[in-house]
Design an enzyme around this catalytic site. Sequence first.
Site, PDB file in Angstrom:
ATOM      1  N   SER A   1      10.971  49.813 130.937  1.00 56.62           N
ATOM      2  CA  SER A   1      10.231  49.095 129.897  1.00 56.62           C
ATOM      3  C   SER A   1      11.159  48.764 128.733  1.00 56.62           C
ATOM      4  O   SER A   1      12.294  49.242 128.667  1.00 56.62           O
ATOM      5  CB  SER A   1       9.047  49.936 129.387  1.00 56.62           C
ATOM      6  OG  SER A   1       9.516  51.127 128.768  1.00 56.62           O
TER       7      SER A   1
ATOM      8  N   TYR B   1      14.492  61.288 114.099  1.00 59.09           N
ATOM      9  CA  TYR B   1      15.016  60.147 114.859  1.00 59.09           C
ATOM     10  C   TYR B   1      16.294  59.623 114.206  1.00 59.09           C
ATOM     11  O   TYR B   1      17.301  59.391 114.899  1.00 59.09           O
ATOM     12  CB  TYR B   1      13.956  59.047 114.906  1.00 59.09           C
ATOM     13  CG  TYR B   1      14.420  57.771 115.569  1.00 59.09           C
ATOM     14  CD1 TYR B   1      14.542  57.696 116.955  1.00 59.09           C
ATOM     15  CD2 TYR B   1      14.731  56.636 114.818  1.00 59.09           C
ATOM     16  CE1 TYR B   1      14.953  56.533 117.577  1.00 59.09           C
ATOM     17  CE2 TYR B   1      15.135  55.465 115.433  1.00 59.09           C
ATOM     18  CZ  TYR B   1      15.253  55.419 116.802  1.00 59.09           C
ATOM     19  OH  TYR B   1      15.673  54.259 117.410  1.00 59.09           O
TER      20      TYR B   1
END
Length: 341
Positions: free
Chosen positions: A63, A208
């Site tokens: 994806s 992150y």
Amino acid sequence: MSFSTVMNGFLSTIGAAVIVYGGFYVLSVTIFDCDVLLGFLEKFGKSPRRLKGKVVFITGASSGIGEHTAYALAKVGAKLVLTARRNLELQRVKQQCIAVSKGLLEDKDVLVIPMDVLDLSSHKMHFQHAVRHFGHVDILINNAGRSQRALWDSTDLAVDKQLFDLNVFSVLNLTRTALEHFNKRRQGHVAVVSSLAGVIGVPFSGTYTGSKHAIHGYFNSLRNEKLTSNIHVTLLCPGPTFTNFLNEAFTEKDGEKFHGSTQPTDKRMTSERCGYLNTVAIVNKVNEAWIGIFPTIPMTYVAVYFPILYNLAVKIIGPNKIFKFRDSKEFQASESPNKID
């Protein structure tokens, strides 16, 4: 003619050149949807067509950016190793790769390997499977990873560990596996899909951002170790892009997903365009590529080259408006419906 006259003329020429160069850069960053070097390489550098016949191993290929990078490579006839956890999605991507190649690829030219990158013990087995199938691997693209939307000061340490396991340690382990092969062949190319969050500090994505800064530290070091070899390292740094990343993003709570979504009206780059620019960066062996629609790239240039100005702007704008620019909405803490001011 006196010496002072000559020097004044020389310095005036240098000054004019600096002004022209600066003006050229300012204009370029408003036109390109990537950094200036990559923008010029897209038009005047090596064509992705030179990747025809190269064997490219891609993680997270089911994806998003990984999927569309695979399509961009398939269009120029690169042979592909598609890996991710979801076999059915990989099979779908494989068939689409063969279709968009328009006869350049056959079934045997696209190898699907269901693989969980968190299973470090399986990396060597899966990579060797690709080597046995094609005879060698030319390029590794580390794309698998997850994002995060969270408050820095309330993030569970378990989340930090899980995100680093996925975004950093799995990447390091697979790369070291690939390097064994590349070192024997005395050639190879490692590309890592990082983020502009690895270049600047992004609010409400502390873990992150930390993981992507770690990636830059590790792979900038690797590149310097390999400077005298024929092994290349490229960091791919996209900004906001249309993918399903918000649905799968970590929050600050262990075991929780953000379950966000993108909207057609969001200011994001398409995955198709990002995938294509990735191939341009790889074929031209750039060290680091910044990818994003206006004004993402100008903001990044200001952050890197004019940090005092950037810090002042961030203070004035505020972190919540920066987040709104990034995700087209204001941040909401997962434990509270109240917006952060």
